[in-house]
Each structure stands twice: as C-alpha cells, then as structure tokens.
Design a protein around this motif. Structure first.
Motif, PDB file in Angstrom:
ATOM      1  N   MET A 211      -7.054  10.444 -14.202  1.00 18.22           N
ATOM      2  CA  MET A 211      -5.891   9.882 -13.516  1.00 18.22           C
ATOM      3  C   MET A 211      -5.429  10.838 -12.419  1.00 18.22           C
ATOM      4  SD  MET A 211      -5.497   7.030 -15.063  1.00 18.22           S
ATOM      5  CE  MET A 211      -3.883   6.483 -14.490  1.00 18.22           C
ATOM      6  N   LYS A 212      -5.041  10.286 -11.283  1.00 16.00           N
ATOM      7  CA  LYS A 212      -4.588  11.093 -10.161  1.00 16.00           C
ATOM      8  C   LYS A 212      -3.131  11.491 -10.331  1.00 16.00           C
ATOM      9  CE  LYS A 212      -7.700   8.989  -6.777  1.00 16.00           C
ATOM     10  NZ  LYS A 212      -7.778   8.262  -5.477  1.00 16.00           N
ATOM     11  N   VAL A 213      -2.801  12.684  -9.776  1.00 13.52           N
ATOM     12  CA  VAL A 213      -1.406  13.126  -9.784  1.00 13.52           C
ATOM     13  C   VAL A 213      -0.575  12.155  -8.955  1.00 13.52           C
ATOM     14  CG1 VAL A 213       0.178  14.938  -9.053  1.00 13.52           C
ATOM     15  CG2 VAL A 213      -2.013  15.542 -10.082  1.00 13.52           C
ATOM     16  N   GLY A 214       0.551  11.722  -9.504  1.00 12.25           N
ATOM     17  CA  GLY A 214       1.431  10.814  -8.772  1.00 12.25           C
ATOM     18  C   GLY A 214       1.138   9.347  -8.984  1.00 12.25           C
ATOM     19  N   GLU A 215       0.204   9.020  -9.902  1.00 12.75           N
ATOM     20  CA  GLU A 215      -0.138   7.609 -10.105  1.00 12.75           C
ATOM     21  C   GLU A 215      -0.065   7.162 -11.559  1.00 12.75           C
ATOM     22  OE1 GLU A 215      -3.881   6.578  -8.438  1.00 12.75           O
ATOM     23  OE2 GLU A 215      -3.254   6.909  -6.360  1.00 12.75           O
ATOM     24  N   SER A 216       0.194   8.081 -12.492  1.00 11.71           N
ATOM     25  CA  SER A 216       0.063   7.719 -13.901  1.00 11.71           C
ATOM     26  C   SER A 216       1.392   7.777 -14.650  1.00 11.71           C
ATOM     27  CB  SER A 216      -0.952   8.641 -14.590  1.00 11.71           C
ATOM     28  OG  SER A 216      -0.608   9.992 -14.413  1.00 11.71           O
ATOM     29  N   LYS A 261      -1.769   3.493 -15.460  1.00 11.29           N
ATOM     30  CA  LYS A 261      -1.300   3.573 -14.086  1.00 11.29           C
ATOM     31  C   LYS A 261       0.168   3.160 -14.019  1.00 11.29           C
ATOM     32  CE  LYS A 261      -2.652   2.377  -9.360  1.00 11.29           C
ATOM     33  NZ  LYS A 261      -3.643   1.675  -8.521  1.00 11.29           N
ATOM     34  N   ALA A 262       0.943   3.921 -13.239  1.00 12.31           N
ATOM     35  CA  ALA A 262       2.367   3.621 -13.099  1.00 12.31           C
ATOM     36  C   ALA A 262       2.558   2.262 -12.443  1.00 12.31           C
ATOM     37  CB  ALA A 262       3.056   4.705 -12.285  1.00 12.31           C
ATOM     38  N   GLU A 263       3.695   1.639 -12.729  1.00 16.69           N
ATOM     39  CA  GLU A 263       3.931   0.278 -12.270  1.00 16.69           C
ATOM     40  C   GLU A 263       4.603   0.212 -10.905  1.00 16.69           C
ATOM     41  OE1 GLU A 263       6.182  -1.575 -15.317  1.00 16.69           O
ATOM     42  OE2 GLU A 263       4.533  -1.589 -16.787  1.00 16.69           O
ATOM     43  N   GLY A 264       5.104   1.329 -10.363  1.00 18.88           N
ATOM     44  CA  GLY A 264       5.806   1.303  -9.091  1.00 18.88           C
ATOM     45  C   GLY A 264       4.879   1.070  -7.908  1.00 18.88           C
ATOM     46  N   SER A 265       5.490   0.850  -6.751  1.00 22.48           N
ATOM     47  CA  SER A 265       4.740   0.690  -5.507  1.00 22.48           C
ATOM     48  C   SER A 265       4.557   2.044  -4.833  1.00 22.48           C
ATOM     49  CB  SER A 265       5.474  -0.272  -4.562  1.00 22.48           C
ATOM     50  OG  SER A 265       5.641  -1.541  -5.168  1.00 22.48           O
ATOM     51  N   ASN A 266       3.598   2.131  -3.939  1.00 26.52           N
ATOM     52  CA  ASN A 266       3.297   3.389  -3.252  1.00 26.52           C
ATOM     53  C   ASN A 266       4.387   3.704  -2.225  1.00 26.52           C
ATOM     54  OD1 ASN A 266       1.594   5.642  -2.581  1.00 26.52           O
ATOM     55  ND2 ASN A 266       1.102   4.571  -0.683  1.00 26.52           N
ATOM     56  N   CYS A 267       5.002   4.875  -2.359  1.00 28.03           N
ATOM     57  CA  CYS A 267       6.012   5.334  -1.405  1.00 28.03           C
ATOM     58  C   CYS A 267       5.302   5.861  -0.162  1.00 28.03           C
ATOM     59  CB  CYS A 267       6.882   6.421  -2.032  1.00 28.03           C
ATOM     60  SG  CYS A 267       8.046   7.202  -0.876  1.00 28.03           S
ATOM     61  N   LEU A 268       5.706   5.406   1.007  1.00 33.63           N
ATOM     62  CA  LEU A 268       5.036   5.799   2.246  1.00 33.63           C
ATOM     63  C   LEU A 268       5.290   7.255   2.609  1.00 33.63           C
ATOM     64  CD1 LEU A 268       5.630   2.653   4.513  1.00 33.63           C
ATOM     65  CD2 LEU A 268       3.655   3.221   3.099  1.00 33.63           C
ATOM     66  N   ARG A 269       6.306   7.870   2.026  1.00 35.18           N
ATOM     67  CA  ARG A 269       6.632   9.255   2.373  1.00 35.18           C
ATOM     68  C   ARG A 269       5.974  10.244   1.435  1.00 35.18           C
ATOM     69  NH1 ARG A 269      10.965  12.893   1.163  1.00 35.18           N
ATOM     70  NH2 ARG A 269      11.388  14.339   2.897  1.00 35.18           N
ATOM     71  N   CYS A 270       6.147  10.075   0.140  1.00 37.03           N
ATOM     72  CA  CYS A 270       5.600  11.041  -0.823  1.00 37.03           C
ATOM     73  C   CYS A 270       4.260  10.592  -1.421  1.00 37.03           C
ATOM     74  CB  CYS A 270       6.600  11.308  -1.945  1.00 37.03           C
ATOM     75  SG  CYS A 270       6.932   9.880  -3.023  1.00 37.03           S
ATOM     76  N   ARG A 271       3.833   9.347  -1.137  1.00 42.35           N
ATOM     77  CA  ARG A 271       2.551   8.832  -1.614  1.00 42.35           C
ATOM     78  C   ARG A 271       2.445   8.806  -3.138  1.00 42.35           C
ATOM     79  NH1 ARG A 271       0.755   6.002   2.612  1.00 42.35           N
ATOM     80  NH2 ARG A 271       0.925   7.214   4.543  1.00 42.35           N
ATOM     81  N   ARG A 272       3.564   8.569  -3.803  1.00 42.45           N
ATOM     82  CA  ARG A 272       3.579   8.441  -5.254  1.00 42.45           C
ATOM     83  C   ARG A 272       4.038   7.042  -5.622  1.00 42.45           C
ATOM     84  NH1 ARG A 272       3.851  13.477  -7.939  1.00 42.45           N
ATOM     85  NH2 ARG A 272       5.299  12.733  -9.510  1.00 42.45           N
ATOM     86  N   LEU A 273       3.616   6.563  -6.786  1.00 46.50           N
ATOM     87  CA  LEU A 273       3.947   5.204  -7.209  1.00 46.50           C
ATOM     88  C   LEU A 273       5.353   5.164  -7.804  1.00 46.50           C
ATOM     89  CD1 LEU A 273       0.551   4.105  -8.822  1.00 46.50           C
ATOM     90  CD2 LEU A 273       1.352   3.780  -6.469  1.00 46.50           C
TER      91      LEU A 273
END
Length: 288
Positions: A211-216, A261-273
């Motif tokens: 799993m990638k950092v910022g996606e799980s 995988k996290a349920e949020g959408s991708n943030c355009l600034r920090c690139r995290r879900l």
C-alpha cells in the motif's frame, strides 16, 4: 598518496578522512584502491544527500529561532530524537574506545534508517501544513536538532563537510565550537517507546502489503495498556507514524486486522486520499 586522492582523483579531503576512519583504523592490514575509495565516496555522497534535505528544510530559519519543547513535539519527532539519542550514546562509546570504523558503520545505519523512514514520513507535514502550525514547527525543530546532532558526531571525521553545513545554514552553528547536541529528555518515556515499537512493526506489515503512503486505511488491534498510551496522541500523529491516511483501533492481541484503500478523494495539493467527494482540496489544505 593523499595528494593523488584529494586532487588528481578529485575525491576531496572528507572522502580520504572517511576512508581512514572506516578502513585504515581497524587493523594493521590496510587495503586501498580505486574501488574502496569510490565506495567511500558513495558513503559520503549518501550522507551529503541527507544533509542537503535537512538544510533545505532549514533555509528560512533565522538564528533567533525558538525550538519547540520536546514534550510538545509530534509523536514521530519524539521517536526519531530518541533514536538520535541512542545513536549518540553508541558512537560516543566507540569514540572513547578509538573504534572509528564502528562509528562509521553506526552512522551509515542510522542515516539509512533516517532517510527511509522518518524523512519519508514527515515530508507531507513539512510541505503541506501551514508555515506557522505547531505540527510543522515541531518538524523544523527536529530537522535542526538532527542536523546539529549528526554534525557534532561527524565533525572529528569530516570537519569540512560539517563546517560547510554551518556556512549554508548559520542557525546550526559550528559543530567544532558547539560540540555535541543532545538532551537527556530525548530518552522518552517507556510507555511511549513501547507504543512506537509496536506501531513501527505494524508499519512494516503495511508496507509488505504494497500500500502506498497516503492512500490506505488500516484497522489495528492493541493491548489495553498500549491503547491507554495511544489515547494521549491525536489520531493524525498515529496515522503519520504508520504511513496511512486514517485508522481504527480495537482492543486485542493481533497487530493488523485489515488494510484497505482509503475512501476519500485525491487532494490536488497534498496528493492524499483525504478530500471529500466532489472537492479538490482536503480540510487541512483548505486551512493552510
């Protein structure tokens, strides 16, 4: 000759001194050649890259900067300062015994772990938190203390490199004048250290799952005593140490219950879900 190594081969004094400390101080049989010298140069280049990152985070820090107190720091920062404290105790013993090759090996191990874990995990906080937020200032203070601590340890072996750090960022101060930077309080509490050790073990399991950092999002279980300690820390700080977006904790003996995988959408600034559905930025980035 030293002149050949420093000038003709263009490796510099610090590479030569590193070779002496790592290879020429441990036995009567000293090996030297282009391959060993190039390996020494590779070691020094790796350390320079780590220092370059630290100095980059400190470029705007002025000499009058006030350090964040240890007990007010983020959990990840407290944990890495404890590791710095442990590393300094180890290398001091090696210096006292004139075992300079062990100083070099301990330094390489520490800086490799620093680059692969701490520096990787704290980038999001340093890049995306508000400049005046306490969480970011905790990271800046930690970077400053890491640079001072490592500079003091390496000054006897590589004085040119450590003095250059001071010229690039004068808030560090000359390690040859300041000496070692360390504090007893960096030992941390036993309960905090036990929690960190358990969470680091869980993080390794998460990484093995790819799993990638910022996606799980992760669901973990901990013993009651560790759960009581974890309640002292904000959820975001626990998630940062684990390298995940969010987490749930249940009481139990097993380490990991579920990773998804996290349920949020991708943030355009920090690139995290972390962004809400239909939103471009997460709440943190909107506030920043």
């Amino acid at each position: 000759s030293p002149q050949d190594v420093v000038v003709k081969q263009g490796l510099g004094v610090d590479v030569l001194r590193w070779w002496v400390a790592k290879h020429a101080s441990s036995s009567t049989s000293v090996h030297v050649g282009s391959s060993i010298l190039q390996a020494s140069k590779l070691d020094v280049d790796k350390m320079r890259n780590t220092f370059r990152f630290l100095l980059g985070q400190l470029s705007q820090v002025r000499p009058e900067y006030e350090l964040v107190e240890y007990d007010k720091m983020v959990l990840l920062d407290q944990a890495v300062l404890h590791k710095l404290y442990t590393y300094q105790i180890l290398v001091k013993e090696h210096y006292d015994n004139m075992e300079y090759s062990k100083v070099c090996l301990a330094t390489l191990n520490f800086m490799t772990a620093l680059s692969s874990s701490y520096l990787h995990l704290c980038k999001d906080r340093l890049y995306c938190d508000g400049s005046g937020w306490s969480s970011r200032q905790s990271g800046v203070t930690t970077m400053l203390l890491l640079a001072r601590g490592l500079g003091g340890v390496l000054a006897p072996i590589m004085p040119h490199l450590t003095e250059e750090m001071n010229y690039c960022c004068q808030v560090l101060g000359s390690p040859c004048r300041k000496g070692w930077t360390t504090e007893e309080e960096w030992k941390g509490s036993s309960s905090m250290l036990e929690l960190v050790r358990r969470l680091e073990g869980i993080r390794e399991e998460i990484n093995r799952k790819g799993m990638k950092v910022g996606e799980s999002h992760v669901v973990i279980s901990l013993e009651k005593t560790l759960m009581e300690e974890m309640e002292r820390w904000p959820e975001r700080q626990i998630a940062e140490l684990l390298g995940v977006v969010s987490l749930e904790v249940v009481e139990g003996e097993d380490d990991i219950v579920e990773v998804r995988k996290a349920e949020g959408s991708n943030c355009l600034r920090c690139r995290r879900l972390l962004a809400g559905k239909g939103e471009e930025l997460c709440g943190r980035c909107q506030d920043a």
